[in-house]
Design a protein around this motif. Structure first.
Motif, mmCIF file in Angstrom:
data_model
loop_
_atom_site.group_PDB
_atom_site.id
_atom_site.type_symbol
_atom_site.label_atom_id
_atom_site.label_comp_id
_atom_site.label_asym_id
_atom_site.label_seq_id
_atom_site.Cartn_x
_atom_site.Cartn_y
_atom_site.Cartn_z
ATOM 1 N N THR A 1 -5.955 8.616 -3.973
ATOM 2 C CA THR A 1 -5.186 8.292 -2.778
ATOM 3 C C THR A 1 -5.953 8.632 -1.513
ATOM 4 O OG1 THR A 1 -3.076 8.609 -3.917
ATOM 5 C CG2 THR A 1 -3.046 8.808 -1.523
ATOM 6 N N ASP B 1 -4.236 -6.188 -3.628
ATOM 7 C CA ASP B 1 -5.134 -6.009 -2.490
ATOM 8 C C ASP B 1 -5.224 -7.259 -1.616
ATOM 9 O OD1 ASP B 1 -5.898 -3.343 -2.616
ATOM 10 O OD2 ASP B 1 -7.582 -3.725 -3.962
ATOM 11 N N ARG C 1 1.600 -5.757 -2.154
ATOM 12 C CA ARG C 1 2.112 -5.100 -3.365
ATOM 13 C C ARG C 1 3.245 -5.883 -4.021
ATOM 14 N NH1 ARG C 1 -2.492 -2.959 -1.833
ATOM 15 N NH2 ARG C 1 -2.419 -0.816 -1.046
ATOM 16 N N GLY D 1 -4.576 -5.583 -9.693
ATOM 17 C CA GLY D 1 -5.155 -4.966 -8.510
ATOM 18 C C GLY D 1 -5.630 -5.977 -7.489
ATOM 19 N N ARG E 1 -7.796 -0.041 -2.649
ATOM 20 C CA ARG E 1 -6.896 0.910 -3.323
ATOM 21 C C ARG E 1 -6.252 0.346 -4.582
ATOM 22 N NH1 ARG E 1 -2.597 3.715 0.360
ATOM 23 N NH2 ARG E 1 -4.311 5.207 0.667
ATOM 24 N N ALA E 2 -5.633 -0.820 -4.478
ATOM 25 C CA ALA E 2 -4.907 -1.349 -5.629
ATOM 26 C C ALA E 2 -5.835 -1.644 -6.800
ATOM 27 C CB ALA E 2 -4.130 -2.610 -5.231
ATOM 28 N N ASP F 1 0.458 4.468 -1.312
ATOM 29 C CA ASP F 1 0.795 3.862 -0.029
ATOM 30 C C ASP F 1 1.824 4.685 0.738
ATOM 31 O OD1 ASP F 1 -0.878 1.676 -0.400
ATOM 32 O OD2 ASP F 1 0.695 0.426 -1.273
ATOM 33 N N THR G 1 -0.168 2.715 -7.049
ATOM 34 C CA THR G 1 -0.519 2.154 -5.750
ATOM 35 C C THR G 1 0.607 2.361 -4.743
ATOM 36 O OG1 THR G 1 -1.911 0.494 -6.823
ATOM 37 C CG2 THR G 1 -1.250 0.061 -4.561
#
Length: 423
Positions: free
Chosen positions: A136, A296, A300, A292, A144-145, A355, A351
């Motif tokens: 994170t 991204d 989401r 993912g 990130r995802a 977030d 994820t």
């Protein structure tokens, strides 16, 4: 529906590949090893318990203690990680899980075996939360995802290969304690990687890619508000997004028991059931990186919503096919749809938690977040058992389908409003 996150090409471009490779020695490798160890040990825990004199109910209780301990361990894990840091927490968790594996191997009584299993579950909670908090704060937002989906894929790969490793060792040694040896070996390698693997933070910092929150608190831990205070302060957020997340965890967990039970109830032989369940597992693993990429690139919700609609709709539809002429065909179709839906959801809970967590001190929030969705997962077998006992298996399947569709509605309402995509 959600803000689009810029993310480059849809393939694994060189920049993405380099970013993900930086986390392989210290995060992805240990994650796969923990999954491999658990995948080898957990299926044989009931066998080990019965060899120590347990009846069926006691063996099931010991096997289920891992899930309960993991759920209960999330809150203290958030407290621990916030105070000692992610890497230390991962190393301590690995050492404690290693000690638990040795205790399983040597346990002379059911009570000591149960204590060892609880220790492994608590260690899994600490390890899982520590790696989640690490990613994170270290992974740039636009990766990130994908980074967290690969993390989920690494664990799934370990869980998938673990039973085969245990089966091979069991064939060689003829004793069920071979699974414990497999767990011990995997955890020993995990601890070595965590302690001696190159910290990706160093390379990210040198290239100027380390997120601001991680740069600010690199070696000096921020003052934590504590797990309970963080949970209370974020109670509205946890209730709104956390409940759909818990429903996703429940549907995921339910599929593990529902699909085999459904195959048995329509009279399929064991090898056919195993083949269908294996097919769903292959689909889930094949789609983890796609999940993912979707998150991204498009947001989401575009992964969460299709996943929930597919799984919820598949279970609800399956509930109507039990007595049809082509029940077997409908079962295969439903299992395939569930596998696709679960594959598209890979990494979504991690994820969303990343977030929503405060960027400077994510661990206490993530402890609450993981407790909530773990509780959803733990409730699923109880819901299936209770509804099937009171009414029927199709009724239980329909209830899980409805939970999935309600979760989809919750994601649709709250993710666009509450999930930030830019910091």
């Amino acid at each position: 529906m959600t803000s689009r996150i810029p993310a480059g090409d849809s393939t694994v471009d060189p920049g993405t590949r380099r970013m993900l490779a930086r986390f392989a020695p210290m995060i992805y490798g240990p994650t796969m090893l923990f999954g491999l160890g658990e995948g080898a040990l957990l299926p044989l825990l009931p066998v080990i318990a019965t060899s120590l004199g347990a009846d069926i109910a006691q063996a099931a209780l010991i096997a289920g203690a891992v899930v309960a301990a993991r759920m209960l361990g999330n809150l203290p894990a958030g407290w621990l990680v916030a105070r000692i840091g992610e890497r230390r927490a991962m190393a301590i968790a690995g050492c404690l899980a290693l000690a638990g594996g040795i205790a399983v191997l040597l346990a002379p009584t059911l009570l000591l075996l149960a204590a060892a299993v609880v220790l492994i579950g608590l260690s899994a909670a600490v390890f899982g939360l520590a790696r989640h908090a690490f990613m994170t704060t270290r992974v740039p937002l636009h990766y990130r995802a994908r980074a967290l989906s690969v993390l989920g894929g690494a664990f799934r790969l370990g869980m998938f290969t673990g039973p085969f490793a245990a089966a091979g060792l069991l064939a060689l040694t003829g004793t069920e304690t071979a699974a414990a040896w497999c767990f011990i070996a995997a955890l020993a390698m995990l601890v070595a990687l965590v302690l001696f693997g190159r910290d990706p933070e160093e390379q990210l910092r040198s290239e100027g890619l380390l997120p601001t929150a991680a740069r600010a608190g690199a070696e000096r831990r921020p003052r934590s508000d504590g797990v309970l205070r963080t949970m209370w302060r974020n109670r509205g957020l946890l209730a709104r997004v956390g409940l759909p997340a818990a429903s996703l965890a429940a549907v995921r967990q339910a599929r593990i028991s529902l699909l085999p039970l459904w195959g048995v109830s329509i009279g399929l032989p064991g090898e056919v059931i195993a083949l269908v369940v294996g097919l769903t597992g292959a689909l889930e693993f094949a789609l983890f990186y796609t999940s993912g990429q979707i998150m991204d690139r498009f947001g989401r919700l575009w992964a969460a919503l299709p996943a929930m609609v597919l799984m919820g709709g598949a279970f609800l539809g399956l509930a109507l096919t039990h007595d049809l002429t082509h029940a077997t065909g409908w079962f295969v179709v439903a299992a395939v749809v569930v596998g696709i839906g679960n594959g598209l959801s890979s990494g979504i809970l991690m994820t969303l938690g990343a977030d929503l967590a405060p960027p400077e001190d994510p661990a206490p929030f993530l402890g609450s977040w993981r407790t909530l969705h773990d509780a959803g997962g733990a409730s699923a077998p109880l819901i299936v058992a209770a509804v099937a006992a009171a009414w029927s298996l199709p009724a239980a399947t329909a209830v899980i389908g409805v939970i999935g569709l309600l979760g989809a509605a919750g994601f649709t309402v709250w993710v666009p409003r509450l999930v930030p995509h830019r910091r």
